[in-house]
Design a protein around this motif. Structure first.
Motif, mmCIF file in Angstrom:
data_model
loop_
_atom_site.group_PDB
_atom_site.id
_atom_site.type_symbol
_atom_site.label_atom_id
_atom_site.label_comp_id
_atom_site.label_asym_id
_atom_site.label_seq_id
_atom_site.Cartn_x
_atom_site.Cartn_y
_atom_site.Cartn_z
ATOM 1 N N THR A 142 -5.635 1.878 0.218
ATOM 2 C CA THR A 142 -5.526 2.135 1.662
ATOM 3 C C THR A 142 -6.752 1.632 2.417
ATOM 4 O OG1 THR A 142 -6.530 4.354 1.574
ATOM 5 C CG2 THR A 142 -4.146 4.194 1.202
ATOM 6 N N LYS A 195 1.016 4.222 -2.749
ATOM 7 C CA LYS A 195 0.747 5.603 -2.324
ATOM 8 C C LYS A 195 1.785 6.550 -2.924
ATOM 9 C CE LYS A 195 0.963 8.590 1.748
ATOM 10 N NZ LYS A 195 1.219 8.637 3.211
ATOM 11 N N LYS A 222 0.825 -1.212 0.000
ATOM 12 C CA LYS A 222 0.000 0.000 0.000
ATOM 13 C C LYS A 222 0.859 1.262 0.000
ATOM 14 C CE LYS A 222 -2.709 -1.435 3.448
ATOM 15 N NZ LYS A 222 -3.834 -1.443 4.422
#
Length: 284
Positions: A107, A90, A86
Motif C-alpha cells: 500500500t 490486501k 494492491k
C-alpha cells in the motif's frame, strides 16, 4: 493443444501465488473482478511469473515505472492498475494467504500524479456523439459474417443500454429480462450490477438491440457453439475458432475504434456510447 493448456495453467495467478481475484468475491462487481484479473495477470507477466519476484513491493514500483515509461496510458489508468494489484494483496492478507505486513508495504507504493502525465489526457478525451453517428458505427459491421453479427449486436447493446464496456463483455443470457418503462411500455432490459451497487438494476435494451442479440445467438448455435456469455470471442482471425469465453474489454475497445474509423469518426471510445446515452437506437 495439451501443451498450450499446460502453459496457460502454469501462468495462472492461482498456480503462481496460491490465490487469484476470486478472493475479492462479494467485495466487487463481476465486471470489476475481471478488470482486477487482467491487471494481476499483467503484473505477474512483468514479474516473470515468479511468486518471489511478484511479492516484492519494489517489483510493483518497477511496474509503475514500466507503465509510465513504456506505455501511453493515462495517470488514471496506471493508478487503477496499481490499485487492482494492491487491493488483491490486501484481501489475500486478510485471508492469511500472505503476511499482513507485506500487504501494508504494497500500500505504500505510490501512484502517479495526473499533472506529471497531463500530456496523456487528450483534449478529445470525452467525445459526444450525435444519434446519427452512433447508428453509423453500430450499423458498420458486415452482418453476412458470423463475427459481424456479434459485433453489430454488441454495438447496439452499448448504444441502447449505456452500460460500461466491461459489463457488456461479461453479459450473460440470464441477465436479459422483460421490462416495462416509466410509461408502461413493455420491452427488454439488462440486469446489471454496476460500481458501488449491491444488487442488479435494470438497464434499457432497445427492441432492435434485443433482436440483433437473438440473431447472433442463433447464428452461433448453428455454428455449433453454445455459451452462457452473450458476446463470445473468436480465438482466430475472422470467423475462425469461435470460443465460449467472453470477449475481452481490450478486444471490444479495438472493435469500437475499428468501426468508428471505418465510418470516418476518430477518437471514439466505448465509454462515448455511455455518455451519449444511446438515443439513436431507442424506439419510442
Amino acid at each position: 493443444t495439451t501443451t498450450a493448456i499446460t502453459v496457460i495453467s502454469a501462468h495462472s495467478s492461482t498456480a503462481i501465488l496460491g490465490f487469484d481475484e476470486s478472493i475479492l468475491a462479494g467485495q466487487l462487481a463481476p465486471s470489476s473482478m475481471r478488470m482486477y484479473a487482467q491487471d494481476l495477470a499483467a503484473y505477474l507477466q512483468f514479474a516473470g511469473y515468479s511468486a518471489e519476484v511478484a511479492l516484492r513491493p519494489s517489483t510493483l514500483a518497477r511496474w509503475r515505472a514500466e507503465l509510465v515509461n513504456n506505455t501511453t496510458q493515462s495517470a488514471n489508468t496506471i493508478n487503477r492498475r496499481l490499485s487492482g494489484v494492491k487491493s488483491t494483496f490486501k484481501w489475500a492478507a486478510e485471508q492469511g494467504r500472505i503476511p499482513a505486513q507485506l500487504a501494508e508495504e504494497f500500500t505504500q507504493v505510490r501512484g502517479v500524479k495526473a499533472k506529471a502525465l497531463k500530456d496523456r489526457q487528450p483534449e478529445d478525451n470525452r467525445t459526444w456523439m450525435e444519434p446519427a453517428e452512433i447508428r453509423k458505427i453500430a450499423s458498420a459491421p458486415d452482418c453476412t459474417r458470423l463475427s459481424g453479427k456479434m459485433h453489430r449486436a454488441l454495438l447496439f447493446t452499448l448504444a441502447s443500454s449505456a452500460c460500461r464496456i466491461s459489463e457488456v463483455c461479461g453479459l450473460t443470457q440470464s441477465q436479459i429480462a422483460p421490462g416495462v418503462d416509466d410509461k408502461g411500455c413493455s420491452g427488454w432490459c439488462l440486469m446489471v450490477m454496476g460500481k458501488n451497487e449491491t444488487k442488479p438494476a435494470p438497464r434499457p435494451l432497445s427492441h432492435e438491440a434485443y433482436g440483433y442479440i437473438q440473431e447472433w445467438l442463433a447464428a452461433r448455435a448453428a455454428a455449433g457453439v453454445t455459451a452462457e456469455y452473450v458476446f463470445t470471442a473468436f480465438a482466430g482471425r475472422g470467423d475462425s475458432r469461435l470460443s465460449v469465453e467472453p470477449l475481452s474489454t481490450a478486444g471490444a475497445w479495438q472493435m469500437v475504434q475499428r468501426y468508428a474509423a471505418q465510418v470516418g469518426l476518430v477518437n471514439i471510445k466505448p465509454h462515448d456510447f455511455r455518455r451519449s446515452a444511446g438515443t439513436a437506437v431507442h424506439e419510442k
